[in-house]
Structures are given as structure tokens and as C-alpha cells.
Design a protein around this motif. Structure first.
Motif, PDB file in Angstrom:
ATOM      1  N   VAL A  43      -6.660 -12.789  -9.464  1.00 51.65           N
ATOM      2  CA  VAL A  43      -6.675 -11.490  -8.797  1.00 51.65           C
ATOM      3  C   VAL A  43      -5.278 -11.136  -8.297  1.00 51.65           C
ATOM      4  N   MET A  46      -3.443  -9.569 -11.008  1.00 47.40           N
ATOM      5  CA  MET A  46      -3.827  -8.176 -11.255  1.00 47.40           C
ATOM      6  C   MET A  46      -3.095  -7.232 -10.307  1.00 47.40           C
ATOM      7  N   TYR A  47      -3.051  -7.601  -9.029  1.00 49.50           N
ATOM      8  CA  TYR A  47      -2.388  -6.733  -8.062  1.00 49.50           C
ATOM      9  C   TYR A  47      -0.897  -6.609  -8.363  1.00 49.50           C
ATOM     10  N   MET A  50      -0.182  -4.280 -11.297  1.00 43.31           N
ATOM     11  CA  MET A  50      -0.336  -2.834 -11.176  1.00 43.31           C
ATOM     12  C   MET A  50       0.800  -2.158 -10.417  1.00 43.31           C
ATOM     13  N   ASN A  72       5.996   0.215  -6.526  1.00 42.89           N
ATOM     14  CA  ASN A  72       5.145   0.373  -5.352  1.00 42.89           C
ATOM     15  C   ASN A  72       5.099  -0.949  -4.586  1.00 42.89           C
ATOM     16  N   LEU A  74       3.342  -1.679  -1.897  1.00 42.43           N
ATOM     17  CA  LEU A  74       2.115  -1.955  -1.155  1.00 42.43           C
ATOM     18  C   LEU A  74       1.272  -3.077  -1.764  1.00 42.43           C
ATOM     19  N   PRO A  75       1.014  -3.079  -3.101  1.00 45.34           N
ATOM     20  CA  PRO A  75       0.188  -4.167  -3.647  1.00 45.34           C
ATOM     21  C   PRO A  75       0.762  -5.551  -3.348  1.00 45.34           C
ATOM     22  N   LEU A  78      -0.198  -6.383   0.105  1.00 43.41           N
ATOM     23  CA  LEU A  78      -1.620  -6.707   0.161  1.00 43.41           C
ATOM     24  C   LEU A  78      -1.851  -8.114  -0.342  1.00 43.41           C
ATOM     25  N   ILE A  79      -1.194  -8.443  -1.453  1.00 43.77           N
ATOM     26  CA  ILE A  79      -1.506  -9.716  -2.084  1.00 43.77           C
ATOM     27  C   ILE A  79      -0.926 -10.871  -1.291  1.00 43.77           C
ATOM     28  N   THR A  81      -1.134 -11.031   1.845  1.00 43.34           N
ATOM     29  CA  THR A  81      -2.251 -11.307   2.759  1.00 43.34           C
ATOM     30  C   THR A  81      -3.354 -12.075   2.036  1.00 43.34           C
ATOM     31  N   ALA A  82      -3.661 -11.628   0.808  1.00 44.61           N
ATOM     32  CA  ALA A  82      -4.736 -12.278   0.064  1.00 44.61           C
ATOM     33  C   ALA A  82      -4.386 -13.723  -0.267  1.00 44.61           C
ATOM     34  N   VAL A  85      -5.135 -15.748   2.720  1.00 51.24           N
ATOM     35  CA  VAL A  85      -6.580 -15.951   2.807  1.00 51.24           C
ATOM     36  C   VAL A  85      -7.011 -17.034   1.815  1.00 51.24           C
TER      37      VAL A  85
ATOM     38  N   PHE B 135      -8.991  -2.450   2.357  1.00 48.08           N
ATOM     39  CA  PHE B 135      -8.372  -3.767   2.314  1.00 48.08           C
ATOM     40  C   PHE B 135      -8.521  -4.500   3.642  1.00 48.08           C
ATOM     41  N   PHE B 138     -11.639  -6.305   3.725  1.00 44.48           N
ATOM     42  CA  PHE B 138     -11.575  -7.602   3.036  1.00 44.48           C
ATOM     43  C   PHE B 138     -11.017  -8.675   3.957  1.00 44.48           C
ATOM     44  N   LEU B 146     -14.601 -17.359   7.129  1.00 48.89           N
ATOM     45  CA  LEU B 146     -13.994 -18.672   7.363  1.00 48.89           C
ATOM     46  C   LEU B 146     -14.473 -19.238   8.691  1.00 48.89           C
ATOM     47  N   LEU B 179     -12.465  -7.769  -3.689  1.00 44.20           N
ATOM     48  CA  LEU B 179     -11.012  -7.557  -3.753  1.00 44.20           C
ATOM     49  C   LEU B 179     -10.617  -6.970  -5.101  1.00 44.20           C
ATOM     50  N   ILE B 180     -11.205  -7.490  -6.187  1.00 51.71           N
ATOM     51  CA  ILE B 180     -10.910  -6.956  -7.520  1.00 51.71           C
ATOM     52  C   ILE B 180     -11.293  -5.475  -7.572  1.00 51.71           C
ATOM     53  N   TYR B 186      -7.718   1.194  -6.070  1.00 50.85           N
ATOM     54  CA  TYR B 186      -6.377   1.535  -5.588  1.00 50.85           C
ATOM     55  C   TYR B 186      -5.485   1.931  -6.761  1.00 50.85           C
ATOM     56  N   MET B 187      -5.645   1.203  -7.867  1.00 50.14           N
ATOM     57  CA  MET B 187      -4.863   1.479  -9.064  1.00 50.14           C
ATOM     58  C   MET B 187      -5.103   2.918  -9.530  1.00 50.14           C
TER      59      MET B 187
END
Lengths: 119, 496
Positions: A43, A46-47, A50, A72, A74-75, A78-79, A81-82, A85, B135, B138, B146, B179-180, B186-187
């Protein structure tokens, strides 16, 4: 060559399924967790894909430059942060595996189910 | 500066700030008191927000004063207010019960850490509900998940560990699917604000990434909400968790995922995507019927008290989703109402289980045989809550089942009759499994066991307060009905 144009997305889909397969099929809890980590990494890919714009640079505004294209940001934020996680999920999962090993003496799912049946 | 403006943010910030402070408290009673106070404070904030919403106020909060589509927006409407009340109320009453119940299950040294995880779970759940940013939802979802893995793993039974592991795997897969989906939207739209998505997605609604996103988000959240057949992580996680954790999670954890699911589907996808309304109904209606029938049937034969109630929870998720899948004001009202009423009924049932567990070690039905003589108050509360679970007139459960049946009958024709039959059959099965508990507790002779006595006063008091809530909201349903109706119109309002 439309299909090849989506090269990154193909990689995303394949890696995602590799991880998912490992989560479902593997009997060993550590391998399951690794599968989960691969699944999440797909995932991230993917972010990151894009936000890529062909010929673009980092979004830093410079004086006198007007025709520059920017990616961009922003992704990526975001990622980031992901990813955090994902790391904490894996860490917590591994901690659980350690405790399972202490309690059951095994990290194979079949053994654990068999031991629960007996007790 | 009006302090009520910040309530939406405080709902999340207060427990978040309390969490690291609670870790520092070494004495377990001090940690307990701090946690309970924080939880009570969030409950008060939730009540203030609900009263504001009832007065027609709309809480919108821009983090750091950045305007909506660019910055992060917090928003509280009638739907969020109901869920916030449930989360904070369940947390507070479970914590009060925890004063007596927790010592048997968690060592004194581990308790401050346990309470810190608890307050993080509370903050995460509240965050999901107030946030209007896909987001952020999420991130809050993962924080609460958790933390709740940690809470469930706190139980003394070693079988809690594999149960948590399964919960962790399924929870992470569900969240990653979400998330996906968010990434794909978003895309296509370039926005993360849910309402903004609803506006912008109209231009690209026929493109395949959006359809794929709808699939990922729906399945991912259904997994987190334990909708049949994605429920297999739930029964064991609820059974082996410490008793008060079960109270907390059973009352609100799955419902928060349903909240996100409904919000996404009704704000973003409905009407924008061609035929989404039909897809939504055809996907969820059969699953909810199966959930009601199969999970209730499993509960009939279950021999462990907590697992019996956990299976009943899976069935109740079915009722909630059934209402929403009708995509009508009446259906959604019934759905939100059942979220509220089931939280009270199941909350008080699990609180009564915690009372029983004060003196009974294992909780198979045979272990509680004849305990009603020694614990009349505990069993009284359990019977009252059980009646509400069944949906006997005069209890809260009756109100939501009544609304659900009238929503289903609105459909008319064979479908309406069939769905009514399903609801009635599900309720009949509930009569049987609640009766099994009553039969063991009241009519079976007590075996050769150490003498049991009534649970301590504190835990009994809170159990009875929640159990009487079942009666109160059964006789005075106006508050819950008004909130549910405006929640339904908020969801459907975006449908026009």
C-alpha cells in the motif's frame, strides 16, 4: 503498451497479493506477521506511485521560476504516518508471538489449536 | 472566545493528554481514579455536545484554523453525538465496575499501563467519530485498535493470546483495505475531507478506481465491524478479554466501524456511483439476514456464557446493518436506534457477567448453575438486560425492533414479510438463549462448589444503573428516537 504503463500498479497488486497469501496460508505466526508487513508495504508503494509527476521536482517554491511542475507532497506525508502505524502493528504482533511462545511453547497455529483442545 | 466551540477537539485531546500522565502514576488506585475521571470528563463533553446538537447547533472545528478541504476538519452531528455518548458512557461505566473486577485479572503493577492503553483506545474511538477527514479516521482507527489489542491480551487466560493475534491480523487487514480505498479516492479526487469527496467524486464516479475503492472500503470496514461472515475474530476476543474490557468493546468497538462505513457509503458513494444504492442493498441485506439467523443459532448451542453473548453480538450487528441496507429514513433510524439500545443491553449484560465473575472462576453455563440464590441482584440485572436483548415491550430493545419491523414492512410485498419473519425468528432464538442462562442460574441445583456470595456494592450499583437504562429508554424513548431520526436525515440528506 497500456499495460506496461501501469508498471508500478502491477507491482503494487502483486506484492499485495503475495503478502495476503502469506497471511492466509502460513501456519507459523512469525511468517503470518511478515506476510502482513509485506501486505502493508504494497500500500505504501501505491501511495508513493500516485504522487509522482513526470518531470516534476520537490515542491519548493523558488523565486523567478514560474513554469516548474511540482510533485504532490501530501501522499508522502500520509504514508509516513502509515509506515509508523505499520511498524507499531508489527512490533505489537511480535510481542504477542513472544507471549504465545511463553504460554504454549510453540508458534505454529496448528499446535496452539491442538493444545487448546486438550485443555 | 466561546469554550463550547472547542468541545469537538477536547473530546479527543483530553484523553490523549491524560494517557502519558496515567503511565506515570505508579499506584493502581490512583491510576484507576485518574482514568475514570478522564473518562467521566469525556462523557460530560459528549453530553454537552449532544445537547448542543439537539438545540440545532452544528459543531465544526478547523484544526489550526486551516479551512476545510485543506486543513483537518472535526465535525459533530447527530449521528456522531449518539456514537460519542455510547463510547464515553460505556468506557466510564466499565471503568467504575473495574474497581472491583480488575484486580482478579490483572496484576497491580501492570494496571497503570493497562489504564493508559484503555484511555488511548477511548481517545482513538472518539477521534474516529469526530473526525471528518478520511485519513485521520484511519490513524485513529489504528490507535484504538492497537490499544484494544493490548487490552484484550491483558486477560489471565492464555487463550486470550491467540485470540488477540487473530484480532490483530484481521483488524490490520481491514484497516489496510480501508487505506487502499482512501488512497484510490484521493488519487481520483485530490481530497481527503469526506464531504468534499462527496462533491468532487461526482465527476469521476464512473471510473474504475472509484468502484474498486468502494469495494475495498466497504469490505475493510465490514471486516472491522465483524459483519457475518467476517466475524470470526470476534467471539474468542470477547470471551477471553478481561471482563470489563468486554463491556467496553462489546458496547462500542464494532459500532464505531459501522459508523465509518455508513458515513462513507452515504456521504460519498450513494447517488454518485451508478446503482450504488442497489449494490449496497444487495450486498448487505443477505449478509445481515445470515448474520441474524446463523449467529443466533450458534448462540443457542454455546456453553460458555461470554461466548454465547459474543455470538449474540454478531447477530445484533446483523440487525443494525439490516436497517441501514434498506437505504431509507425509517431503516436508518431503526439502525442508529439499535446501535444505541444494543449498546445499553449488551453493556449491562456483560457488566452482570463481570459481577458473576467476582466469585465464579470459570464462566461455563454449568458453572453458574444455581447461582441466582446467592446472587439475586446480579441475576436480576442480567434478566432485565436479557429481556431488552430479546426485545420485550417496555425495554429499550423493543423500541428498536419495533422501528426495524416498521421500516421493513414499508418495503411491502414478499420481501417485507420475509424480513419481518427473519427478525421475529431472530428474537425467538434470543428468547431461547437468554432462557438457557436463566434456566441454569435459577432452576439448576448448585453443584459441589465453594459458596458464592453477592458481588461488591460498587460494581452492582453501576450494573443496575445501566440495566435500569434499558427500562428508562424503553419507556421514554423520545431522546434516543429524536437523535436517531436526525442522524438518519443527516445521512440521507446527502443523498438528494
Amino acid at each position: 503498451m497500456e499495460l506496461l504503463g501501469y508498471y508500478n500498479y502491477w507491482v503494487f497488486a502483486i506484492v499485495l497479493m503475495v503478502g495476503f497469501y502469506a497471511v492466509i496460508v502460513r501456519n507459523n505466526l512469525i511468517k503470518k506477521l511478515l506476510g502482513l508487513a509485506i501486505f502493508q508495504s504494497a500500500v505504501f508503494l501505491m501511495y508513493i506511485t500516485m504522487d509522482k509527476v513526470e518531470g516534476a521536482t520537490a515542491p519548493i517554491i523558488q523565486e523567478g521560476v514560474t513554469d516548474q511542475i511540482y510533485s504532490n507532497p501530501l501522499p508522502q506525508v500520509l504514508i509516513l504516518t502509515a509506515i509508523v502505524v505499520g511498524v507499531s502493528t508489527t512490533a505489537l504482533g511480535l510481542a504477542m508471538v513472544v507471549r504465545i511462545k511463553e504460554a504454549y511453547g510453540s508458534i505454529e497455529e496448528d499446535d496452539i489449536i491442538a493444545k487448546d483442545r486438550k485443555s | 472566545m466561546n469554550p463550547t466551540e472547542h468541545l469537538a477537539a477536547l473530546q479527543v485531546v483530553v484523553p490523549f493528554l491524560a494517557a502519558p500522565l496515567i503511565v506515570l502514576l505508579k499506584a493502581k488506585r490512583l491510576a484507576w481514579a485518574a482514568t475514570t475521571l478522564t473518562s467521566l470528563l469525556t462523557f460530560c463533553i459528549a453530553i454537552a455536545l449532544t445537547m448542543g446538537v439537539l438545540d440545532g447547533q452544528n459543531y465544526q472545528y478547523f484544526m489550526g484554523s486551516w479551512p476545510a478541504p485543506y486543513g483537518i476538519e472535526l465535525k459533530v452531528d447527530a449521528f456522531s453525538a449518539v456514537v460519542l455518548l455510547i463510547i464515553t458512557g460505556a468506557s466510564t461505566s466499565a471503568l467504575i465496575a473495574g474497581y472491583h473486577s480488575l484486580d482478579k485479572q490483572i496484576g497491580a503493577k501492570r494496571q497503570p499501563m493497562f489504564f493508559a492503553a484503555w484511555i488511548l483506545a477511548l481517545a482513538g474511538l472518539a477521534g474516529i467519530v469526530v473526525s471528518a477527514d478520511a485519513f485521520n479516521i484511519f490513524v485513529f482507527m489504528e490507535i484504538s485498535s492497537l490499544a484494544s489489542y493490548v487490552l484484550v491480551a491483558g486477560g489471565p487466560d492464555r487463550r486470550a493470546l491467540p485470540a488477540v493475534f487473530k484480532y490483530l491480523i484481521f483488524g490490520t487487514i481491514g484497516a489496510t483495505f480501508y487505506l487502499i480505498g482512501v488512497g484510490l479516492i484521493y488519487m481520483m479526487t485530490g481530497t481527503l475531507n469526506i464531504e468534499d469527496m462527496g462533491v468532487r467524486i461526482a465527476d469521476v464516479a464512473d471510473q474504475s478506481p472509484v468502484l474498486v475503492a468502494a469495494g475495498f472500503i466497504t469490505v475493510g470496514l465490514a471486516l472491522k465491524a465483524a459483519l457475518f461472515p467476517l466475524h470470526i475474530w470476534l467471539p474468542n476476543a470477547y470471551t477471553f478479554a478481561p471482563h470489563i474490557v468486554t463491556v467496553f468493546l462489546a458496547a462500542c468497538a464494532t459500532k464505531v466501524s459501522l459508523y465509518v462505513l455508513f458515513r462513507f457509503d452515504f456521504f460519498v458513494f450513494q447517488e454518485n456511483l451508478g446503482g450504488q444504492q442497489l449494490h449496497f442493498t444487495f450486498f448487505f441485506l443477505p449478509l445481515s439476514v445470515f448474520a441474524i439467523l446463523i449467529a443466533s443459532a450458534v448462540a443457542l448451542f454455546e456453553r460458555n456464557l461470554k461466548r454465547l453473548l459474543a455470538w449474540s453480538s454478531v447477530a445484533q450487528i446483523g440487525y443494525i446493518v439490516l436497517g441501514a441496507s434498506l437505504v431509507s429514513i425509517a431503516g436508518l433510524t431503526a439502525s442508529v436506534l439499535h446501535v444505541f439500545n444494543h449498546a445499553i443491553a449488551k453493556g449491562s449484560l456483560f457488566l452482570a457477567v463481570a459481577c458473576l465473575a467476582c466469585h465464579i472462576k470459570r464462566l461455563r453455563l454449568t458453572d453458574i448453575a444455581g447461582c441466582a440464590k446467592a446472587m439475586p441482584w446480579t441475576m436480576g440485572a442480567m434478566v432485565l438486560a436479557g429481556l431488552s436483548l430479546i426485545g420485550v415491550p417496555g425495554t429499550a430493545g423493543f423500541i428498536s425492533k419495533w422501528y426495524l419491523i416498521s421500516a421493513v414492512l414499508e418495503l411491502g410485498g414478499a420481501t417485507g414479510v420475509f424480513l419481518t419473519a427473519v427478525i421475529v425468528l431472530g428474537s425467538l432464538m434470543a428468547v431461547i438463549y437468554v432462557w438457557r442462562i436463566v434456566e441454569y442460574a435459577y432452576f439448576k441445583p448448585q453443584g459441589k462448589k465453594p459458596a458464592v456470595s453477592e458481588a461488591p456494592f460498587g460494581i452492582l450499583a453501576i450494573t443496575w444503573i445501566v440495566a435500569i437504562g434499558n427500562l428508562y429508554f424503553g419507556i421514554n424513548p423520545e431522546l434516543a428516537v429524536t437523535l436517531s431520526e436526525s442522524a438518519a436525515s443527516v445521512l440521507m440528506g446527502h443523498n438528494k
